[in-house]
Design an enzyme around this catalytic site. Structure first.
Site, PDB file in Angstrom:
ATOM      1  N   GLU A  97       0.810  -1.217   0.000  1.00 50.41           N
ATOM      2  CA  GLU A  97       0.000   0.000   0.000  1.00 50.41           C
ATOM      3  C   GLU A  97       0.847   1.272   0.000  1.00 50.41           C
ATOM      4  O   GLU A  97       0.427   2.302  -0.520  1.00 50.41           O
ATOM      5  CB  GLU A  97      -0.964   0.016   1.184  1.00 50.41           C
ATOM      6  CG  GLU A  97      -2.106  -0.999   1.072  1.00 50.41           C
ATOM      7  CD  GLU A  97      -1.742  -2.380   1.569  1.00 50.41           C
ATOM      8  OE1 GLU A  97      -0.548  -2.633   1.866  1.00 50.41           O
ATOM      9  OE2 GLU A  97      -2.656  -3.232   1.656  1.00 50.41           O
ATOM     10  N   PHE A 112     -11.360  -7.817  13.800  1.00 50.72           N
ATOM     11  CA  PHE A 112     -10.272  -8.253  12.920  1.00 50.72           C
ATOM     12  C   PHE A 112      -9.947  -7.132  11.927  1.00 50.72           C
ATOM     13  O   PHE A 112     -10.834  -6.596  11.270  1.00 50.72           O
ATOM     14  CB  PHE A 112     -10.670  -9.531  12.180  1.00 50.72           C
ATOM     15  CG  PHE A 112      -9.605  -9.983  11.212  1.00 50.72           C
ATOM     16  CD1 PHE A 112      -8.341 -10.347  11.661  1.00 50.72           C
ATOM     17  CD2 PHE A 112      -9.855 -10.010   9.852  1.00 50.72           C
ATOM     18  CE1 PHE A 112      -7.357 -10.734  10.773  1.00 50.72           C
ATOM     19  CE2 PHE A 112      -8.876 -10.403   8.955  1.00 50.72           C
ATOM     20  CZ  PHE A 112      -7.618 -10.768   9.422  1.00 50.72           C
ATOM     21  N   GLN A 113      -8.700  -6.802  11.834  1.00 47.71           N
ATOM     22  CA  GLN A 113      -8.198  -5.731  10.955  1.00 47.71           C
ATOM     23  C   GLN A 113      -8.866  -4.389  11.237  1.00 47.71           C
ATOM     24  O   GLN A 113      -9.052  -3.575  10.352  1.00 47.71           O
ATOM     25  CB  GLN A 113      -8.335  -6.124   9.477  1.00 47.71           C
ATOM     26  CG  GLN A 113      -7.437  -7.306   9.148  1.00 47.71           C
ATOM     27  CD  GLN A 113      -7.227  -7.527   7.671  1.00 47.71           C
ATOM     28  OE1 GLN A 113      -8.102  -7.264   6.861  1.00 47.71           O
ATOM     29  NE2 GLN A 113      -6.051  -8.035   7.316  1.00 47.71           N
ATOM     30  N   LYS A 136     -17.510  -1.250   6.206  1.00 46.55           N
ATOM     31  CA  LYS A 136     -18.002  -2.183   5.191  1.00 46.55           C
ATOM     32  C   LYS A 136     -19.524  -2.164   5.081  1.00 46.55           C
ATOM     33  O   LYS A 136     -20.072  -2.284   3.988  1.00 46.55           O
ATOM     34  CB  LYS A 136     -17.499  -3.596   5.532  1.00 46.55           C
ATOM     35  CG  LYS A 136     -17.591  -4.552   4.367  1.00 46.55           C
ATOM     36  CD  LYS A 136     -16.902  -5.870   4.677  1.00 46.55           C
ATOM     37  CE  LYS A 136     -16.969  -6.806   3.471  1.00 46.55           C
ATOM     38  NZ  LYS A 136     -16.337  -8.104   3.769  1.00 46.55           N
ATOM     39  N   MET A 147      24.347   8.811   1.673  1.00 46.03           N
ATOM     40  CA  MET A 147      24.179  10.079   2.377  1.00 46.03           C
ATOM     41  C   MET A 147      24.470   9.926   3.865  1.00 46.03           C
ATOM     42  O   MET A 147      25.054  10.805   4.498  1.00 46.03           O
ATOM     43  CB  MET A 147      22.759  10.616   2.157  1.00 46.03           C
ATOM     44  CG  MET A 147      22.567  12.035   2.634  1.00 46.03           C
ATOM     45  SD  MET A 147      23.701  13.190   1.831  1.00 46.03           S
ATOM     46  CE  MET A 147      22.701  13.780   0.474  1.00 46.03           C
TER      47      MET A 147
HETATM   48  C1  LIG Z   1      12.554   5.549   4.935  1.00 41.84           C
HETATM   49  C2  LIG Z   1      13.845   6.206   5.240  1.00 41.84           C
HETATM   50  N1  LIG Z   1      14.683   5.649   6.148  1.00 41.84           N
HETATM   51  C3  LIG Z   1      15.861   6.240   6.432  1.00 41.84           C
HETATM   52  C4  LIG Z   1      16.228   7.404   5.822  1.00 41.84           C
HETATM   53  C5  LIG Z   1      17.561   8.064   6.158  1.00 41.84           C
HETATM   54  N2  LIG Z   1      18.414   8.109   4.966  1.00 41.84           N
HETATM   55  C6  LIG Z   1      18.535   9.214   4.195  1.00 41.84           C
HETATM   56  S1  LIG Z   1      19.517   8.980   2.866  1.00 41.84           S
HETATM   57  C7  LIG Z   1      19.870   7.399   3.327  1.00 41.84           C
HETATM   58  C8  LIG Z   1      20.779   6.536   2.507  1.00 41.84           C
HETATM   59  C9  LIG Z   1      20.278   6.308   1.137  1.00 41.84           C
HETATM   60  O1  LIG Z   1      21.088   5.363   0.506  1.00 41.84           O
HETATM   61  P1  LIG Z   1      20.909   5.048  -1.028  1.00 41.84           P
HETATM   62  O2  LIG Z   1      19.475   4.877  -1.358  1.00 41.84           O
HETATM   63  O3  LIG Z   1      21.792   3.944  -1.397  1.00 41.84           O
HETATM   64  O4  LIG Z   1      21.334   6.413  -1.720  1.00 41.84           O
HETATM   65  P2  LIG Z   1      22.770   7.154  -1.761  1.00 41.84           P
HETATM   66  O5  LIG Z   1      22.757   8.162  -0.654  1.00 41.84           O
HETATM   67  O6  LIG Z   1      23.826   6.119  -1.587  1.00 41.84           O
HETATM   68  O7  LIG Z   1      22.783   7.796  -3.093  1.00 41.84           O
HETATM   69  C10 LIG Z   1      19.190   7.080   4.513  1.00 41.84           C
HETATM   70  C11 LIG Z   1      19.295   5.784   5.199  1.00 41.84           C
HETATM   71  C12 LIG Z   1      15.309   7.962   4.908  1.00 41.84           C
HETATM   72  N3  LIG Z   1      15.542   9.114   4.277  1.00 41.84           N
HETATM   73  N4  LIG Z   1      14.149   7.337   4.622  1.00 41.84           N
END
Ligand SMILES: Cc1ncc(C[n+]2csc(CCOP(=O)(O)OP(=O)(O)O)c2C)c(N)n1
Lengths: 186, 584
Positions: free
Chosen positions: B52, B114-115, B164, B482
């Site tokens: 979803e 449920f749900q 529902k 990042m």
């Molecule tokens: C759902 C979610 N969890 C954690 C983060 C924290 N976060 C920001 S950038 C990143 C790393 C992203 O890695 P990747 O997709 O490989 O991209 P890159 O930075 O290597 O280009 C994380 C864990 C986030 N933005 N969103």
């Protein structure tokens, strides 16, 4: 990758010092919020305050227009002028909110609160409680041989003052409604 | 002339009456009556996602790329809770969505059936508004209201929770025309006196800058058109937030590039040094302002926004104008023209001179390599090989997202779909599916990171099932890039949990889904590999193996000012200290 020369170890200083050091002092404002009396509307308003970290000092709510299903929420809140403005703008964009009035700045207004005080005691203290209640124009709405319940209306400050006086005289319980407020005149 | 029908039939009828062509969803017990109605019609296409969250992001991509609301159907309980991230994402990026969720029958609400989940309670803070409909007679009206609220004023997601029994019961259908939302009538025309004051400022400003945001895009293509006219006629420089890219064309002569934490040097310094800042539909996000106390200290600030709560929330402005960007720009242009199209030409010439000096720094320069693909190079090649095509770009979240914003050029609005406010990894793949549904003939690319891609990779199944030729361009650094960059700069190079071990073989993964997989690690072979991806008529996962430790620059560290930017080759010694580390 070019070696980056960066100091080891992160620091743990607070970021809050980054906020404006000249931040203005907070002030109390009474807001009147007119809303559709639909399911969840109070939760929306309260959720806004908790979600964004605003204060609620007092809150009253009741339907004031039974045909139009409008409720009036009176909130007493605190914040810097900027925060108060932000609270009003945030309230204004809640879909079932029709009007937001800041009674503190929109001209003179009256504020009243109702409170019930249970005072238990005997002898001299009991007489003194009755005498003070009379001065404060509090009504006795229940009495037993050991206790009174007083009903008092007034500004929150007046009710606080009455509470201070009742405390040494056997104050047992308090119920307060929170503030209801209206602008003066038309 | 009330038409009687079941609640489930009303849902489908109301969607048709709202002009909905595509819905994204996933069935379950609490929405079976609605799915039964969907089965018995052919006007609305239902895209079956695999999760979803994917449905909501797909609807966001659809909405962002068309300007129309995205529609989602989910079941009760887990269906609804899975939608929460997407709803929050859409709320922060002002994306119009109408999400319909099933609920246990009214007589079971509150029994932990449920749900059963308190869906309106859970989604209250992450929707613009939501409703629980307990009466079939009110259902159609509520859905129409939902569309009105989602799409008017500052757009956003709404959710309508439908028990529902309300779907099974019969009631009278109300058409869209008869519905009004009394309390919600946003103001679109700006105050003409304030607009005239802004014109006066425009006439005399020596160092002006337009700072534009997603609000311009949300205001519609007309707003972008007016913006171009105004910018080109005044000759003022213009920068934009991540969300506003494409409103002014990247090839336009006044374009400074994106601003903010990973924005361009010239854009950030123009913001810092300007004497008139004209904010159009942006919200002074912390990624933009850096340290508040040092944010553009010597400028007069004007802010046009349709949302009163965005004005003076973070930055106190000198001239607030509440209204829709398109309407305000129209009035602004008229007033400015009627007063003789004046600007401060000598001041502007000097200002541009200064800006050219900043541009000469070439802040996006990087050291290329012949042995390993630099992520910047990969995007430069992608840009070169897809420029001029009918192209839509989505991204995931991370370094690749920022590089995409820096290295890809957007010539038109609604062509760039990215999760700005919430920064939701896992957004891009499903968003690309939504975009491709709306634009079947277009080239739709999702610039992804390896880690983000894995967050919603199940949606490859959707792409294959619906024959959506989305191109997943993964800049694979085998790192949470990042996060790794921040750990390097802020946490003493302690790379806690920021590498992706046991990554899948993305080529085999593509094949397992029935898509095409392409891998490239050699800069010399990159162009041919990209061409192969573009030529393939079907979904592709492109595993672009890039330099693992590249950092994304320029960078304004958290809690720093615009003029304290880190550049790629600059010494970063002690660059980030004190308060910055505690900020996100
Ligand atoms: C759902 C979610 N969890 C954690 C983060 C924290 N976060 C920001 S950038 C990143 C790393 C992203 O890695 P990747 O997709 O490989 O991209 P890159 O930075 O290597 O280009 C994380 C864990 C986030 N933005 N969103």
């Amino acid at each position: 990758m070019a070696a980056l020369n960066i100091k080891k170890g992160a620091t743990s200083h607070s970021a809050y010092e980054l906020r404006d050091p000249n931040a203005q002092l907070s002030e109390s404002h009474t807001l009147a919020v007119l809303v559709d009396n639909e399911a969840g509307v109070l939760a929306r308003v309260i959720g806004l305050f908790s979600g964004r970290g605003y204060n609620i000092d007092s809150l009253t709510v009741a339907e004031v227009d039974h045909t139009g299903h409008r409720s009036r929420i009176t909130v007493v809140t605190r914040g810097t002028p900027a925060v108060i403005e932000q609270i009003k703008a945030q309230l204004g964009r809640i879909v079932p909110v029709h009007e937001v009035h800041d009674l503190t700045v929109e001209g003179p207004s009256v504020e009243r609160e109702l409170a019930l005080f249970k005072v238990a005691g005997a002898g001299e203290k009991r007489v003194e409680a009755l005498r003070l209640a009379d001065i404060f124009r509090a009504n006795v709405v229940d009495s037993t041989l050991e206790s009174f319940v007083f009903e008092i209306t007034g500004t929150p400050a007046k009710i606080d003052a009455f509470a201070d006086l009742m405390r040494p005289l056997g104050l047992a319980d308090v119920a307060r409604t929170g503030v209801a407020a209206l602008s003066r005149g038309v | 002339m009330a038409r009687m029908m079941s609640g489930a039939a009303m849902v489908v009828q109301a969607l048709k009456d709202q002009g909905v062509e595509v819905v994204f969803g996933y069935p379950g017990g609490a929405v079976l009556p609605i799915y039964d109605e969907i089965f018995q019609q052919n006007e609305i296409i239902h895209v079956l996602v695999r999760h979803e969250q994917g449905a909501v992001h797909a609807a966001e991509g659809y909405a962002r790329s068309t300007g129309k609301p995205g529609v989602v159907i989910v079941t009760s309980g887990p269906g609804a809770t899975n939608a929460v991230t997407g709803l929050t994402d859409a709320l922060l990026d002002s994306i119009p969505l109408v999400v319909l969720s099933g609920q246990v029958p009214t007589f079971m609400i509150g029994t932990d059936g449920f749900q059963e989940a308190d869906t309106v309670g859970i989604t209250r803070p992450c929707t613009k508004h939501n409703w629980l409909v307990k009466d079939t007679d009110k259902l159609a009206e509520t859905i129409h209201r939902g569309f009105h609220v989602a799409t008017s004023g500052r757009p956003g997601p709404v959710l309508i929770d439908i028990p529902k029994d309300v779907q099974f019961a019969t009631g009278s259908y109300t058409g869209p025309k008869t519905v009004r939302v009394e309390s919600y009538q946003p103001k679109v025309k700006g105050d003409i006196a304030a607009i005239t004051r802004l014109v006066e400022m425009i006439e005399t400003a020596e160092r002006p800058v337009f700072y534009t945001g997603g609000g311009v895009i949300n205001s519609g293509p007309g707003a972008s058109q007016l913006l171009r006219e105004l910018v080109d006629a005044t000759g003022f420089p213009i920068t934009s937030t991540l969300m506003g890219l494409g409103a002014y064309p990247a090839s336009g002569k006044n374009w400074l590039g994106m601003l903010g934490m990973h924005g361009l040097y010239e854009a950030n310094l123009a913001m810092h040094g300007c004497d008139l800042m004209i904010n159009l539909g942006a919200r002074f996000d912390d990624r933009i302002t850096g340290r508040i106390a040092d944010f553009s200290p010597r400028s007069i600030k004007a802010h046009v926004d349709i949302d009163a709560s965005s004005i003076n929330k973070v930055i106190q402005v000198d001239l607030p104008i509440l209204g829709d960007i398109g309407h305000v720009l129209e009035d602004l242009l008229n007033v400015w023209k009627s007063r003789g199209r004046k600007t401060n030409k000598p001041g502007l010439a000097k200002w541009w001179g200064q800006i050219e000096g900043w541009k000469a720094k070439k802040c996006l320069a990087y050291t290329n390599s012949t042995s390993v693909i630099k992520p910047q190079y990969a995007l430069e090649r992608l840009e070169a090989l897809t420029k001029g095509r009918d192209r839509y770009v989505c991204t995931e979240v991370g370094q690749h997202q920022m590089w995409a914003a820096q290295f890809l050029g957007f010539e038109a609005p609604n062509r760039w779909m990215t999760s700005g406010g919430l920064g939701t990894m896992g957004y891009g793949l499903p968003a690309s599916i939504g975009v491709q549904m709306a634009h079947p003939q277009a080239l739709v690319i999702n610039v992804a990171g390896d880690a983000s891609f894995l967050m919603n990779m199940q949606e490859m199944g959707t792409a294959v099932q619906f024959r959506l030729p989305v191109k997943q361009f993964i800049l694979n650094n085998e790192r949470l890039g990042m996060v790794r960059q921040w750990q390097q700069l802020l946490h003493g190079e302690r790379y806690s949990q920021s590498w992706s071990e046991a990554l899948p073989d993305f080529v085999k993964l593509a094949e397992a889904f029935g898509a095409k997989g392409i891998r490239c690690s050699d800069p010399a072979k990159l162009d041919a590999a990209i061409e192969e991806m573009l030529a393939y008529d079907g979904p592709v996962i492109f595993d672009c193996l890039v330099e693992k430790h590249e950092n994304c620059f320029p960078m304004i560290p958290s809690g720093k000012a615009h003029n304290e930017m880190l550049m790629g080759d600059a010494a970063t010694e002690g660059a980030i200290q004190a308060g910055g580390a505690v900020l996100v």
